[in-house]
Each structure stands twice: as C-alpha cells, then as structure tokens.
Design a protein around this motif. Structure first.
Motif, PDB file in Angstrom:
ATOM      1  N   GLN A   1      77.955  41.576 -36.095  1.00 47.36           N
ATOM      2  CA  GLN A   1      76.555  41.280 -36.423  1.00 47.36           C
ATOM      3  C   GLN A   1      75.801  40.641 -35.251  1.00 47.36           C
ATOM      4  OE1 GLN A   1      75.785  42.756 -39.179  1.00 47.36           O
ATOM      5  NE2 GLN A   1      77.989  43.115 -39.428  1.00 47.36           N
ATOM      6  N   HIS A   2      76.526  40.216 -34.217  1.00 44.89           N
ATOM      7  CA  HIS A   2      75.848  39.715 -33.016  1.00 44.89           C
ATOM      8  C   HIS A   2      75.006  40.839 -32.429  1.00 44.89           C
ATOM      9  CE1 HIS A   2      75.407  38.423 -28.780  1.00 44.89           C
ATOM     10  NE2 HIS A   2      75.499  37.201 -29.263  1.00 44.89           N
ATOM     11  N   ILE A   3      73.918  40.473 -31.783  1.00 47.66           N
ATOM     12  CA  ILE A   3      72.994  41.492 -31.286  1.00 47.66           C
ATOM     13  C   ILE A   3      73.682  42.512 -30.386  1.00 47.66           C
ATOM     14  CG2 ILE A   3      72.225  40.108 -29.301  1.00 47.66           C
ATOM     15  CD1 ILE A   3      69.388  41.286 -29.859  1.00 47.66           C
TER      16      ILE A   3
ATOM     17  N   ARG B   1      71.952  49.261 -32.816  1.00 43.52           N
ATOM     18  CA  ARG B   1      70.745  49.539 -32.019  1.00 43.52           C
ATOM     19  C   ARG B   1      71.021  49.441 -30.517  1.00 43.52           C
ATOM     20  NH1 ARG B   1      66.939  44.170 -33.024  1.00 43.52           N
ATOM     21  NH2 ARG B   1      68.619  42.674 -33.382  1.00 43.52           N
ATOM     22  N   VAL B   2      72.115  48.761 -30.133  1.00 47.01           N
ATOM     23  CA  VAL B   2      72.452  48.686 -28.712  1.00 47.01           C
ATOM     24  C   VAL B   2      72.821  50.072 -28.186  1.00 47.01           C
ATOM     25  CG1 VAL B   2      73.969  47.616 -26.988  1.00 47.01           C
ATOM     26  CG2 VAL B   2      73.142  46.278 -28.915  1.00 47.01           C
ATOM     27  N   TRP B   3      73.382  50.925 -29.059  1.00 47.50           N
ATOM     28  CA  TRP B   3      73.622  52.309 -28.635  1.00 47.50           C
ATOM     29  C   TRP B   3      72.308  52.973 -28.229  1.00 47.50           C
ATOM     30  CZ3 TRP B   3      78.137  53.488 -27.199  1.00 47.50           C
ATOM     31  CH2 TRP B   3      79.288  53.145 -27.907  1.00 47.50           C
TER      32      TRP B   3
ATOM     33  N   GLU C   1      63.613  50.702 -19.987  1.00 49.90           N
ATOM     34  CA  GLU C   1      64.041  49.319 -20.066  1.00 49.90           C
ATOM     35  C   GLU C   1      64.225  48.908 -21.544  1.00 49.90           C
ATOM     36  OE1 GLU C   1      64.955  47.148 -17.951  1.00 49.90           O
ATOM     37  OE2 GLU C   1      64.312  47.985 -16.026  1.00 49.90           O
ATOM     38  N   PRO C   2      65.345  48.232 -21.861  1.00 48.96           N
ATOM     39  CA  PRO C   2      65.564  47.773 -23.228  1.00 48.96           C
ATOM     40  C   PRO C   2      64.786  46.498 -23.520  1.00 48.96           C
ATOM     41  CG  PRO C   2      67.399  47.100 -21.851  1.00 48.96           C
ATOM     42  CD  PRO C   2      66.460  47.911 -20.979  1.00 48.96           C
ATOM     43  N   PRO C   3      64.596  46.155 -24.792  1.00 54.87           N
ATOM     44  CA  PRO C   3      63.864  44.931 -25.116  1.00 54.87           C
ATOM     45  C   PRO C   3      64.666  43.664 -24.838  1.00 54.87           C
ATOM     46  CG  PRO C   3      64.628  46.015 -27.113  1.00 54.87           C
ATOM     47  CD  PRO C   3      64.926  46.951 -25.989  1.00 54.87           C
ATOM     48  N   LEU C   4      65.966  43.792 -24.611  1.00 54.88           N
ATOM     49  CA  LEU C   4      66.822  42.623 -24.339  1.00 54.88           C
ATOM     50  C   LEU C   4      66.996  42.489 -22.844  1.00 54.88           C
ATOM     51  CD1 LEU C   4      68.428  40.497 -25.994  1.00 54.88           C
ATOM     52  CD2 LEU C   4      70.447  41.941 -25.655  1.00 54.88           C
TER      53      LEU C   4
END
Length: 390
Positions: free
Chosen positions: A364-366, A371-373, A384-387
């Motif tokens: 469950q960690h970001i 969505r990281v995929w 660019e990713p939002p993180l």
C-alpha cells in the motif's frame, strides 16, 4: 567529536555483519515490537550499535557514505528478522541525505552524532508562515515511521505570507521542508495496522513553532558532492531491501516447515508432494528474479552517477518499475508459500502469517501501488511522473 563517533570506523562490511549478529534478538522481540506498535528500546539500542543509522552519513563527517547496493544488503539482512525493524532502519538512515540539504554548520548542529535517527515525510501537509528570521510552522503529517525513537523530525509545508500562499514569479506555490529536533514535535498514537505494526508510523504534529530559515530547504537542492548525493531520489532506492528480506526469510521458513510436515489424509511427507515442490521452487524463483533485477537496477544507477551522468528517462523508468515489481512480486511469492504450507501458515505463532501481513501493508506504500507501473511506462516515453523521487 562525541563518544559515539569516536568508535572505530564502521564500514559497509562491519555494519552488515553487525546487522546479522542482532538477528536473534530481533526475532525474539518481534511479537513484543508488534504489540507495542513501535520499536522497543532494546531493539533501537541494538540497531544503533550496528551503525545502520549512519549508512548515508558523509565521509567528511566520519561516516561510511555507503554505496546503494550495500545499503540494500543491510536493510535486507535486518528485514529477514523483522520487517518493521528493516523498515525503521531504512527510514531512520535517511539522516545523511536530509542533512545534506542544509548548510554544513546547521546540519552538524542538528546532527551532533552520526547515529542520529530521522523521521518524517516531505509531503506539504503543513504551513510555513513567514516571520523575522524564518517561519512559524504548523501542521499534521501521517506515516511518521520511527518517529517514536527519532532524534530529528521533518515535514513538508506550503509557504504562506500574511496568511496567503507565496508563489514564485511563474505563479507556482512555494513549498519547503522544515527540520527540527524531535522534542519539538508531538507524536500522535494513530498507527494500528495489520502489517508493519512495529514501525511506529504514527501521525505527528506541530503548532506555531519557530523554524530558522536555515533549517528549511527546497527538494532537490543538495549541498553535498559525491555519488551518494547526486540523485534526488536516492533516499528511496534502498526500500527494496525490505520486501526482499521478508520474502527470502519466508522461503526458508516455509521450506523448514514443509520438510517436517506430513500431508493429510495421504499420510505422506509434504516434501514429496509435487505441488509442494513446485510451490517452493516457484516462490524462490520469483524472489530470486526480483532480487536480481533490483540489484542490477541499483548498480546501474550507481555506475551512471559515478560516471557523472544524469539518469536517463529509460533508467528512471527501470527504477520506478523495479520498486513496484519488487514489492508486488515478493508479496505474491509469500502468498504462494502460505498457500503451499497450508493451515500451519495461518497461525500467529508462524512467522509466515506476519510476513504476509507485513507485505500486504508494504504494497500500500506509494512505491508499491499499481499506479507506479503507469508512471514507469510514462518515463519510457519521456513523461515526468508526479512523484519527484522517481
């Protein structure tokens, strides 16, 4: 130099060896740590004695400034004994990274000892109201892993002036991260999950506290040179050591249980069952493959930075995918092990029961979320990713 820092220098090999030596204590304390929902004092003291919290401290301060693969190995070793301990070691050892965002004099004042523990998160959940000489900080943050034994706590915040958001020339709201001694923060008793229960990841808060301007920084502006500090997202890379350590231990635990189990109603040794043999083999292959990919990716990142190059979009995509792949694959492997072992694995006295819960929480960690995929895929196309850490 303090008494703690006058000890013989601890290099990567020494820290890794000491992490292994405290394994029996960590295993014996796991139930107590879980019930307390925080690391107990003996466990914290044992961790400090290994030198794990100084892993990222700079050589200029007498720290080991360990390469990222060695860090992962050490976190993996601790996580084999207890995921919550490995998680807190991973978070607490960020001191060397975060202190590098401050000027050296301020950082040394905040971190008089190399084994100081840092907790907190950079998410802008608070406000920094401009005042003479600095800011007044207020806010409440979640997931303060290790905050119950931290020496320094940080929190991201939006900058305000006379109550209104302060923006840059192009209209972007200003955000900064504030760092203060842990005694100035209040830790709230909010952490009560199914897994990683011993990590003490409580909410924490502060109200109208003065923060000198030099105790704040903007994400990505590092004052240190050296490979370890060359990439803004380096502080999250060693996270893969936690799921890998948990899953490697689970493989050994499951094999041990099945070696002595008799399957019912056939009354045959479980180790002779084709499904058992296949389950063990598949789980070990899953973990081994994830581990190889994780270390290969981390080593490639390190070599790129050592050469003085910026990580390419492709390498960053590989890294982002590596995070979510490692976490989810290790969880799937341990689920397979639980299914293969059967009813023995659902007893709270069985380490597999807690290991699966720990990994279910870690997913469950970001960095473990699906969505990281998507973000990794976007990086392959130059998006660019939002993180910012990816």
């Amino acid at each position: 130099m303090t008494k703690a820092d006058s000890r013989a220098a601890l290099d990567g090999a020494a820290i890794r060896a000491k992490a292994g030596e405290i394994g029996p204590l960590l295993r014996e304390s796991a139930s107590e740590v879980e019930a307390a929902r925080r690391l107990t004092a003996p466990v914290v003291d044992a961790l400090r004695s290994t030198g794990v919290f100084r892993m990222t401290m700079p050589e200029a301060w007498g720290g080991p400034e360990l390469d990222i693969c060695t860090q992962i190995e050490i976190i993996e070793t601790l996580s084999r004994a207890d995921a919550s301990v490995g998680w807190c070691a991973m978070i607490g050892s960020d001191s060397g990274y975060y202190s590098g965002f401050l000027d050296d004099a301020t950082a040394r004042s905040l971190y008089p000892e190399l084994d100081a523990v840092t907790a907190g998160w950079v998410v802008p959940a608070g406000t920094l109201e401009v005042c003479d000489g600095g800011y007044r900080l207020s806010g409440r943050w979640s997931f303060g892993s290790g905050s119950t034994h931290a020496d320094v706590i940080l929190g991201g915040a939006r900058v305000t002036e006379k109550g209104s958001p302060r923006t840059s020339a192009d209209g972007v709201p200003e955000q900064r991260i504030a760092m203060l001694p842990a005694a100035q923060w209040q830790v709230l008793d909010t952490w009560n999950p199914g897994g990683l229960a011993g990590s003490g990841s409580h909410d924490y808060t502060i109200t109208d506290a003065f923060v000198p301007v030099e105790n704040t920084w903007v994400y990505g502006q590092n004052h240190r040179s050296g490979t370890l500090y060359a990439w803004r997202g380096m502080f999250v890379v060693n996270i893969v050591g936690v799921p890998l350590g948990v899953a490697l231990e689970a493989c050994d635990v499951a094999t041990g249980i099945l070696a002595g189990k008799v399957s019912m109603p056939e009354m045959i040794p479980a180790r002779d069952e084709p499904r058992v043999r296949a389950g063990i083999a598949r789980a070990r292959a899953m973990v081994g493959a994830a581990r190889s990919y994780a270390y290969d990716t981390a080593a490639t990142l390190w070599a790129t930075l050592e050469a003085g190059d910026e990580p390419s979009f492709e390498l960053r995509a590989q890294l982002a995918g590596c995070f979510v792949h490692t976490v989810t694959t290790c969880r799937s492997a341990v689920q397979l092990l639980v299914d293969t072992v059967g009813t023995a694995a659902i007893q709270k006295s069985c380490p597999l029961e807690r290991q699966l819960r720990d990994l279910n929480t870690l997913v469950q960690h970001i960095l473990g979320q699906t969505r990281v995929w998507e973000w990794a895929g976007g990086l392959y196309f130059g998006a660019e990713p939002p993180l910012p850490a990816l």
